[in-house]
Design an enzyme around this catalytic site. Structure first.
Site, short mmCIF file in Angstrom:
data_model
loop_
_atom_site.label_atom_id
_atom_site.label_comp_id
_atom_site.label_asym_id
_atom_site.label_seq_id
_atom_site.Cartn_x
_atom_site.Cartn_y
_atom_site.Cartn_z
N GLU A 1 11.20 -5.17 -9.75
CA GLU A 1 10.85 -4.16 -9.89
C GLU A 1 11.59 -3.61 -8.47
O GLU A 1 12.18 -2.16 -8.85
CB GLU A 1 9.31 -3.45 -10.03
CG GLU A 1 8.81 -3.40 -11.85
CD GLU A 1 7.76 -2.64 -11.07
OE1 GLU A 1 7.59 -1.79 -12.52
OE2 GLU A 1 7.30 -2.80 -11.39
N LYS B 1 4.96 -24.30 -21.43
CA LYS B 1 4.45 -25.40 -19.88
C LYS B 1 3.71 -26.31 -20.50
O LYS B 1 4.66 -27.95 -20.25
CB LYS B 1 4.54 -24.61 -19.28
CG LYS B 1 6.18 -23.47 -18.72
CD LYS B 1 5.72 -22.29 -17.60
CE LYS B 1 6.93 -21.58 -17.91
NZ LYS B 1 7.23 -21.45 -16.26
N LYS C 1 12.02 0.03 -20.52
CA LYS C 1 13.14 -1.31 -19.62
C LYS C 1 11.95 -2.13 -19.99
O LYS C 1 10.50 -2.54 -20.26
CB LYS C 1 12.92 -1.06 -18.14
CG LYS C 1 11.32 -1.25 -17.53
CD LYS C 1 12.45 -1.37 -16.12
CE LYS C 1 10.81 -1.69 -15.22
NZ LYS C 1 10.72 -0.87 -14.34
N PHE D 1 3.65 -3.65 -18.48
CA PHE D 1 4.39 -4.45 -19.17
C PHE D 1 2.95 -5.91 -19.05
O PHE D 1 2.21 -5.85 -17.99
CB PHE D 1 5.18 -4.62 -18.01
CG PHE D 1 5.93 -5.85 -18.45
CD1 PHE D 1 6.68 -6.15 -18.66
CD2 PHE D 1 5.73 -7.36 -17.46
CE1 PHE D 1 8.15 -7.24 -19.05
CE2 PHE D 1 5.88 -8.35 -17.57
CZ PHE D 1 7.20 -8.88 -18.31
N ASP E 1 8.73 -24.95 -12.74
CA ASP E 1 9.58 -23.01 -13.09
C ASP E 1 10.86 -23.66 -12.64
O ASP E 1 12.08 -24.21 -11.77
CB ASP E 1 8.23 -22.65 -12.50
CG ASP E 1 8.91 -21.22 -12.55
OD1 ASP E 1 9.94 -20.97 -14.10
OD2 ASP E 1 8.44 -19.85 -12.19
#
Length: 1226
Positions: free
Chosen positions: A534, A836, A605, A582, A424
């Protein structure tokens, strides 16, 4: 029914249940395993009513994490842990056979070693399970306050039941999954810490329904009688679907009202709640799955070796059986083969004779299978993990006080053979410490800094970097590294777009789920955020003059500066009406808020691709400029988000809110319906600008990647970031460079965009698949040209998630795999967690290469579990990756030590252990096999039963374990200095069939020496009394030679010898002599073979014993000695060349400059450490008698140049004088 509140009488219970059944339809209970989610039905719970819940038979709150109980321990432990192994099953069969009349050996011969092996394994299992049981008891007996008869009673957790009303105090843990009813904080709010669930220490906010805020006191709580309809128990930690029915009113429940078992209460005096799920039905227990069982490649190859030994055993038995059938004949009258002879020796039925002899020889040759091999390997791996990996100071991160952690010991040697690493990016290659760095507002870029990646790009292009002068009034704090006077301290009012700036700052301050902690002052406040991004955005709003300082469930309070006029500060409260959360599918977050003047605004956003799809028409210039800014930020390696807003009309909002509430109350597909409702309002947005956050590389990542690349390991980066960001991070990490030929397969082309604009999904899918196929074929053809050149450039592949989705199609998968495997580096951008895992599985199964996945977040779990080895980074994204991993480290750079040092050492050691076990058992069994030819294939045993029983478990057991723990070819610093040594593990140089064949050859040779040398020489020898040596004298002599030789042979394969080697080898030989002194000196009426009595004393009274004990081991080991000398001189391994280069240097593994904690020691600790580094006896390398040629070819191979060894190298090296031994100072 357990608990304090028992059913008064069965009659009353039945009456109550019959009454309830007319009013309520009980839900169907679904029986489940521990991990799989329930069927999509719902359950009904009656709060504060035990008798009503009794009919549903909900599970109790007692938990058990043990594998066994008193009755299942032996059968389950033996079956699951032992007899699944073919070798143990074989020995069980042989032990049973040895109890038959056809066995030449006593049952003890096979039962004793099998029993010892099983006992050691069962004791280990029992100890581990006892620890689990003690932990379970401690948890089950923890006290909690439960409502009973209008007062709080403390009872153990295990007596808690579904529907009970509980009270949990501050810092206490929730005993079950609980519905929050009321809190001591105003507005029904409480704060929880979920560290036990996902490792995140930032606080989360939970809010009770307004209708239940009053149920705080026991008197009031007794009045609460609600009916809860909710989902069946499942393992999803972040979702919950249910309704609370009170007074004929249905109230929707969400995860915001659920307190999960394992979480703790913070910053709240106490809460009152109702139990929803208990015991093994709680979400944390449903998630308590074991990490998928993984077996190492070496262990799978070991199975093949065991099967080869089975084949060898069968062949030996078959030869003996055929020989027996041929040999048996009445002409040998002295054998007494009369008509009444037993079946095994009856010449009239030669087939039966052969068959029974086969069974006889099966028990006689059983020692060819190394019964103690598995338990020895388990012990070695366990100590390697707990004592070496977990306690390695080179993998200790002082800043976070985090050592390395081996969560399993099954894969130690697999670490020494890794060829592909899947990594990652965020939090793994980078620090996951986000800092607000730049932004774009209304088409204007703000921020003057330069990232590390921008500097690297400039250096590659040869551009001279001018240092940017920072302003004297610039603000720097953790999370905020922004410098531009145009926006700071109210200067934004003078910009040409002050309204856009105002909306930008308000979006940062309002659109989030951050919790403020501490004093409500800018200097002392702390923000608890779900992600570092955030927190960085809210910090930026604070430094721009929009200070978010307080939050309630329905309000956000912001202290705004310079809005109406310069210098004016005012506190503004915004009512939060809706939060659209989100998630990885939506890739955006929205908040609907009401200004104090009644203005309704939606702030949003999210990722640029998602926001741009939902923008209102017009304003193309702003969109174009902002997109260019986003690409510029991405090229600098920055993480970007787009900000947008939308003014809402009250009537339109009200109609939408009704749909939102309806979707929120749905029991089925609630998440899907909420997403559909969100789409209705998240459209026609007005673009405000974009943020750019810097995530710096972790320390030592470029050097680590370069070292691993030199070791022959190929590294792939799989990230969700944009292609530009990923490419630049790859450049900064030394994964990509300008000398590489880069193949880029992207969906961001004019042709694909044109098709996407038409909106036909079928056409889009067909077109992209065709484009991907064309690009793959083109890249593959071009790559083939480079394969045919001698000095072609290294290749690199960059592909985005959309193209990867089609490239993973079965029809294109082979092309993708072929191209990828021939690339030195691969970067996959914009990939999902599932992709992945798919890419990892593609290489693991398609290429059959050893793979390692490393990540730090929940989105990396599937990738970690898909690889051969999963490594979790103890980072800032929680502990989900660590909990799913096989090994855990704190920093990416520690992979160097984990693979090149511990992995390589473990591989070398275990290869030696396995091949040595194979050799010593084959040598011992073959001496018995040669004896069979002299006994008419009758199955007469050569050795005493106890000799055969204790050979593996006593006389040769300990030295091989010492080699498995302490053998070291080169030091840890040299392992990292010469990473090319690791390639020997990738090529599996030390456990090939050729290596096994060489060991087998010397086993045959030595067995012939043992048997024939001893039997021939003893035929003319006699004891002090004048008697000739008998069978037991000869076999004891031969067994003594075997024990001494195989133990000395072990020293010859050691690269380093410590005092533990001397103790173990000397102790094993001494143990044999002590045993034979006692065993042959004592005789009881129960002895099966009294002929062994006094044998050793007779032997040792002769000169023959000592000359044989001296000559036989020398003759047996002479062949090995010559082979090792020739191999080391003419065909050296790479590690042997490094040994010769550094043979005069002291071992430098203890240098303080290698220790990250060197500067962290206290004066006393530093003094103790300095004393520990004083000169002392160090391990001496052995086997250096033969100096190795080939230095030039070794260094040439490091540079990728082929340089064969020359004959004159040998003569030149042999004629060189050895250097004087001097300790080099560092």
């Amino acid at each position: 029914m357990s608990g304090w509140d028992r059913v008064r009488s069965s009659t009353r219970s039945q009456q109550d249940r019959s009454q309830n059944s007319t009013q309520r339809a009980p839900s169907r209970t679904v029986t489940l395993g521990r991990v799989q989610p329930q069927a999509p039905s719902f359950r009904t719970i009656y709060c504060n009513d035990r008798e009503a819940n009794y009919a549903h038979r909900f599970k109790g709150n007692s938990i058990s994490t043990t594998k066994y109980n008193f009755f299942t321990f032996l059968p389950k432990g033996l079956y699951e842990q032992q007899f699944r192994r073919v070798a143990n099953l074989y020995f069980l069969m042989v032990s049973i056979l040895s109890a038959t009349p056809y066995s030449p050996v006593h049952p003890v011969t096979n039962v004793v070693p099998l029993s010892l092996v099983l006992l050691v394994s069962l004791v280990k299992e029992a100890f581990e399970d006892w620890k689990r049981f003690q932990n379970d008891m401690a948890i089950n007996n923890t006290l909690v306050d439960v409502l009973q008869d209008q007062r709080w009673e403390s009872i153990p957790w295990k007596r808690l039941q579904v529907g009970d009303i509980v009270r949990v105090k501050q810092d206490g843990f929730f005993p079950a999954d609980v519905l929050l009813l009321a809190s001591s904080n105003p507005d029904g709010v409480c704060y929880i810490e979920t560290a036990n669930l996902d490792g995140e220490t930032n606080l989360k906010i939970r809010k009770a329904l307004e209708r239940t805020w009053d149920y705080l006191t026991p008197e009031k709580a007794c009045e609460f009688k609600g009916e809860m309809q909710c989902e069946q128990p499942n393992n999803s930690l972040y979702t919950f679907t249910g309704n609370l029915v009170m007074d004929n009113q249905t109230l929707p429940l969400s995860p915001n009202q659920i307190l999960l078992r394992g979480c703790s209460l913070k910053n709240t005096e106490f809460i009152v709640g109702a139990v929803i799920f208990s015991g093994h039905e709680t979400k944390v227990m449903m998630n308590s799955m074991n990490v998928p069982s993984k077996r190492s490649t070496l262990e799978r190859k070991l199975d093949k070796l065991i099967l080869t030994l089975f084949g060898t055993l069968f062949t030996m038995c078959l030869i003996g059986a055929i020989g027996s059938g041929v040999f048996i004949d009445r002409k040998y009258y002295f054998l007494g083969l009369s008509k009444s002879v037993e079946d095994q020796f009856n010449p009239n039925n030669r087939f039966l004779v052969a068959l029974l002899t086969m069974l006889t020889l099966l028990t006689l040759y059983s020692t060819i299978i190394p019964i103690s091999l598995y338990v020895s390997i388990e012990m070695i791996k366990f100590i390697q993990s707990t004592q070496f990996i977990n306690k390695d100071l080179n993998m200790y991160h002082a800043e976070t006080d985090t050592p390395a952690l081996a969560r399993t010991s099954n894969l130690n040697e697999e670490l020494g053979q890794v060829e592909y690493i899947f990594s990652d990016k965020t939090g793994t290659l980078t620090r996951n410490l986000m800092e607000f760095f730049k932004c774009s507002i209304g088409g204007e870029i703000y921020g003057t800094g330069m990232t590390e990646i921008e500097r690297g790009v400039a250096e590659r292009k040869g551009i001279k970097i001018q240092e940017v002068q920072t302003s004297t009034n610039s603000i720097h704090e953790k999370g905020f590294n922004f410098d531009d006077v145009r926006l700071m301290r109210g200067a934004w009012r003078n910009e040409h777009n002050p309204d856009a700036c105002k909306e930008f700052f308000r979006c940062l301050a309002i659109c989030h789920t951050v919790l403020p902690e501490g004093d409500e002052s800018p200097e002392k406040i702390k923000y608890q955020a779900a992600s570092p991004d955030e927190a960085a955005l809210v910090l930026a709003a604070k430094n721009f003059g929009f200070f978010f300082y307080r939050r309630t469930p329905t309000m956000i309070y912001v202290r705004e500066s310079h809005v109406e006029r310069m210098g004016k500060i005012q506190d503004v409260s915004y009512e939060i009406l809706n939060v659209l959360e989100f998630n990885s599918t939506r890739k955006r977050q929205s908040v609907v808020c009401r200004y104090p003047d009644g203005r309704l605004v939606l702030y949003c956003k999210g990722a640029d691709t998602v926001i741009y799809e939902r923008l209102v028409g017009g304003g193309d210039d702003l969109k174009k400029v902002t997109r260019e800014h986003l690409e510029q930020f991405g090229s600098a390696g920055l993480r970007t988000l787009c900000l947008a807003y939308k003014d809402l009309a009250p009537d339109m909002y009200e109609s939408w809110n009704e749909k939102f509430i309806q979707a929120k109350s749905s029991l089925r597909d609630r998440e899907k319906k909420l997403d559909e409702v969100a789409e209705l309002i998240e459209k026609d947005l007005v673009l405000i600008g974009a943020t750019a956050i810097e995530d710096k590389l972790q320390e030592g990542v470029p050097n680590c990647i370069e070292t691993l690349s030199r070791a022959g390991i190929k590294i792939w980066v799989l990230t969700g970031d944009k292609m530009e960001t990923a490419i630049n991070i790859a450049y900064a990490c030394n994964l990509l460079n300008n000398e590489m030929k880069q193949f880029i397969i992207s969906s961001d082309t004019d042709a694909i965009r044109a098709v996407e604009e038409r909106g036909d999904q079928v056409e889009i899918a067909r077109f992209i698949k065709e484009e991907v196929k064309k690009q793959l074929k083109k890249c593959l053809d071009e790559a083939q040209q480079y394969f045919n050149t001698v000095s072609g450039p290294k290749l690199a592949l960059i592909i985005d998630g959309k193209c990867l989705m089609y490239a993973l199609d079965p029809s294109l998968r082979i092309m993708l795999l072929t191209l990828s495997l021939n690339c030195s580096s691969v970067v996959c951008c914009r990939v999902s967690p599932l992709q992945k895992a798919q890419v990892t599985s593609l290489v693991k199964k398609g290429a059959r290469k050893i793979t390692l996945s490393i990540g730090d977040g929940a989105n990396d779990v599937s990738m970690i579990q898909a690889a051969h080895i999963g490594v979790g980074i103890s980072g800032l994204e929680g502990m989900q990756a660590v909990m799913a991993s096989d090994f855990a480290i704190a920093q990416f750079r520690f992979l160097t030590d984990l693979l090149l040092v511990h992995g390589r050492w473990s591989y070398l050691r275990l290869c030696k252990v396995v091949t040595y076990f194979f050799y010593k058992n084959l040598t011992f069994t073959l001496t018995q096999f040669w004896f069979t030819f002299n006994t008419g294939f009758s199955g007469q045993r050569f050795y005493d039963d106890w000799f055969q029983s204790l050979y593996n478990v006593i006389f040769t057991a300990l030295p091989v374990i010492i080699v498995g723990l302490f053998d070291k070819d080169v030091s840890s610093s040299l392992s990292k200095k010469y990473p090319e040594l690791y390639k020997e593990g990738i090529r599996n140089m030390f456990f090939k069939w050729r290596v096994v064949a060489i060991w087998a050859f010397f086993a045959v040779y030595q067995s012939l020496v043992f048997y024939h040398f001893v039997t021939v020489s003893s035929s003319t020898s006699q004891g002090s009394s004048g008697k000739m040596f008998g069978l037991w004298d000869v076999s004891t002599m031969a067994f003594t030679c075997v024990v001494v030789t195989v133990n000395l042979r072990l020293l010859m394969i050691c690269n380093s010898i410590t005092r533990w080697h001397y103790i173990s080898v000397g102790g094993s030989i001494l143990a044999w002599f002590l045993f034979i002194f006692l065993y042959s000196g004592i005789m009881t009426p129960y002895d099966r073979q009294e002929n062994v009595f006094w044998v050793i004393y007779v032997l040792m009274s002769t000169f023959y014993f000592y000359i044989t004990l001296l000559l036989v081991p020398v003759a047996a080991l002479l062949g090995d000695f010559l082979y090792q000398g020739v191999q080391r001189w003419f065909f050296p391994y790479d590690y042997q060349i490094v040994q010769e280069i550094h043979k005069d240097e002291a071992d430098d593994t203890g240098r303080t400059d290698l220790l990250e904690i060197g500067s962290q020691l206290t004066p006393d600790e530093a003094r103790s450490f300095a004393i520990s580094q004083l000169p002392r006896e160090i391990s001496k390398h052995t086997g250096f008698a033969f100096d190795s040629p080939g230095y030039e070819s070794f260094f040439a191979s490091q540079l990728g140049i082929y340089a064969p060894q020359k004959a004159w190298d040998v003569a030149r090296r042999a004629s060189m004088k050895s250097k004087p031994k001097t300790n080099k100072k560092n």
